[in-house]
Design a protein around this motif. Structure first.
Motif, PDB file in Angstrom:
ATOM      1  N   ASP A  63       0.817  -1.216   0.000  1.00  0.00           N
ATOM      2  CA  ASP A  63       0.000   0.000   0.000  1.00  0.00           C
ATOM      3  C   ASP A  63       0.851   1.266   0.000  1.00  0.00           C
ATOM      4  N   LYS A  64       2.062   1.173   0.504  1.00  0.00           N
ATOM      5  CA  LYS A  64       2.910   2.370   0.663  1.00  0.00           C
ATOM      6  C   LYS A  64       3.790   2.638  -0.565  1.00  0.00           C
ATOM      7  N   VAL A  97      -1.188   4.748  -0.649  1.00  0.00           N
ATOM      8  CA  VAL A  97      -0.988   5.466   0.625  1.00  0.00           C
ATOM      9  C   VAL A  97       0.512   5.695   0.832  1.00  0.00           C
ATOM     10  N   GLU A 106       2.126   8.038   2.115  1.00  0.00           N
ATOM     11  CA  GLU A 106       2.480   8.709   3.374  1.00  0.00           C
ATOM     12  C   GLU A 106       2.377   7.796   4.588  1.00  0.00           C
ATOM     13  N   MET A 107       1.939   6.574   4.415  1.00  0.00           N
ATOM     14  CA  MET A 107       1.704   5.670   5.549  1.00  0.00           C
ATOM     15  C   MET A 107       3.004   5.353   6.294  1.00  0.00           C
ATOM     16  N   ARG A 118      -7.161   2.285  -0.420  1.00  0.00           N
ATOM     17  CA  ARG A 118      -6.048   2.568   0.475  1.00  0.00           C
ATOM     18  C   ARG A 118      -5.787   1.413   1.458  1.00  0.00           C
ATOM     19  N   TYR A 119      -6.759   0.501   1.614  1.00  0.00           N
ATOM     20  CA  TYR A 119      -6.575  -0.633   2.527  1.00  0.00           C
ATOM     21  C   TYR A 119      -6.478  -1.978   1.788  1.00  0.00           C
TER      22      TYR A 119
END
Length: 442
Positions: free
Chosen positions: A77-78, A202, A204-205, A368-369
């Motif tokens: 995700d990142k 995502v 910024e995670m 995002r998940y």
């Protein structure tokens, strides 16, 4: 999309398809070659008991799914996915160099470490594999894309096991096996360089490296959406069901059917091809839409054909007991071909069952998940596969035969299907609506 195979001609899908297929292929070439060597040439590797090692080694491959899936989901995700895939394939090249050295040096520790690292390789690739598709396929193409991926995975597993068993049985296998797995890994890395960019959802995670707390966080995400939770249970049950049956194919072929390796390969091949056909067939039956109605139809087929397979195999087994000394060729050919047809239709039913469930996860999870939910699904899959081994041992402890184990699994499958319909009535209503549409069209 009327022809799902047209995706194989498109740059957004073709390199990804072949990269993931070669990864599954290499996993199984290496695992099977190693287990074949441990089973038949234990003394050349270790003084430990071969039977114990054959039981323990697959656990080394599954262990990383429990340890690293939560982290793998966050990474997918990142970070940009094509970069992750290329790094994973580069890691595979290094692992195969280690495995090759282990084969050449007859070093079991090196081979076991390589097996663990290949499990890590698959753990990291898993969340990327299923979250890549929604980024590059249109919603009406997801069923076709997932069908092709499932088909490619099962065919790759089958071919990998066949090649691995053959390589592991060669008198001087070390050099040929080492060269083969290295060339497959290098080919996978080369093809992965053509996979298009997949922006991180995502970036910024902040990554939580604690697997326990992150797994708990992921569970909270899909527990809050019961559609996802039930879907993950349904997918994990498929792997429980498949692992229970496939694990017993070698013993069934040898002891139950008094057959040979050829009969085991026939059972495995027909089942794998059946899953592939069912997976691709989903596109035609669903007409490009998310069609949960196929899930319960597939579940019913899995129980019906598993039960008939068990009954036919049990009948063959009884004939052997009644006529000691008979060979498989002396048994009714009708029973034998009926059993193989059951295995084929069981595989087709499994393909119809599993593909819509993966489409469900991809289409109903917030982008995002997505990778993290798929990572949680992978943990559940691994857990269910481990539990399936305990389930089989428990029933064998009560004196059940392999055909009786299959029949019990078929019955349990109906109970799980009822649970899914109870927790998520959409499965049942979609199936009823699908059947009505099918009859109306006729």
């Amino acid at each position: 999309m009327h022809n799902p195979f047209s995706l194989l001609t498109q740059p957004r899908f073709r390199p990804f398809f072949w990269t993931q297929g070669l990864g599954a292929f290499n996993d199984n070439v290496f695992k099977t070659a190693l287990i074949t060597q441990v089973a038949f040439n234990t003394a050349s590797l270790t003084t430990l008991d071969g039977g114990t090692l054959v039981t323990l080694l697959p656990g080394l491959f599954i262990l990383p799914f429990f340890l690293f899936s939560a982290s793998a989901g966050q990474l997918a995700d990142k970070y940009e996915k094509s970069q992750i895939i290329r790094l994973v394939k580069l890691l595979e090249v290094g692992i195969m160099l280690l495995a090759g050295a282990g084969f050449l040096l007859h070093n079991l520790v090196m081979l076991a470490l390589a097996l663990f690292l290949m499990g890590l390789h698959s753990t990291v690739f898993g969340p990327v594999k299923y979250s890549y598709l929604p980024q590059h396929l249109q919603p009406h193409e997801l069923t076709a894309g997932n069908g092709l991926v499932e088909m490619g995975s099962f065919v790759s597993i089958l071919l990998g096991q066949v090649l691995g068993a053959w390589l592991g049985s060669l008198p001087q296998h070390e050099f040929v096996t080492s060269l083969s797995i290295l060339l497959i890994a290098v080919s996978g890395f080369h093809i992965s360089r053509s996979i298009p960019l997949s922006p991180a959802p995502v970036p910024e995670m902040k990554i939580n490296w604690n697997p326990i707390s992150e797994t708990v966080n992921n569970v909270r995400i899909f527990w809050a959406q019961q559609t996802l939770w039930v879907g993950i249970v349904a997918i994990s049950w498929f792997w429980f069901f498949g692992a229970t049956l496939l694990a017993q194919f070698p013993n069934l072929a040898k002891d139950g059917l008094h057959g040979s390796e050829r009969d085991f390969i026939a059972l495995l091949s027909i089942f794998s091809v059946g899953v592939g056909i069912g997976s691709v067939w989903c596109e035609k039956l669903s007409k490009g839409k998310q069609e949960l109605g196929l899930v319960m139809l597939g579940a019913v087929g899995m129980s019906v054909f598993a039960w008939d397979f068990a009954a036919t195999a049990g009948n063959i087994q009884q004939q052997f007991l009644a006529h000691p000394g008979w060979t498989l060729q002396a048994i009714s050919q009708l029973d034998y071909w009926r059993m193989l047809l059951d295995v084929a239709l069981l595989g087709v039913s499994g393909g119809l069952y599993i593909v819509p469930l993966y489409v469900l996860l991809q289409s109903r999870v917030e982008p995002r998940y997505q990778s993290r939910v798929i990572a949680a699904n992978n943990i559940m899959n691994a857990l269910f596969m481990v539990v399936s081994a305990g389930f089989s041992l428990m029933l064998f402890g009560y004196g059940l035969t392999i055909p009786q184990l299959f029949a019990a699994t078929a019955g349990l499958n109906l109970l799980v299907a009822a649970y899914l319909c109870w927790r998520q009535p959409e499965y049942l209503s979609s199936s009823v609506a699908y059947v009505k549409r099918w009859f109306a069209a006729d």
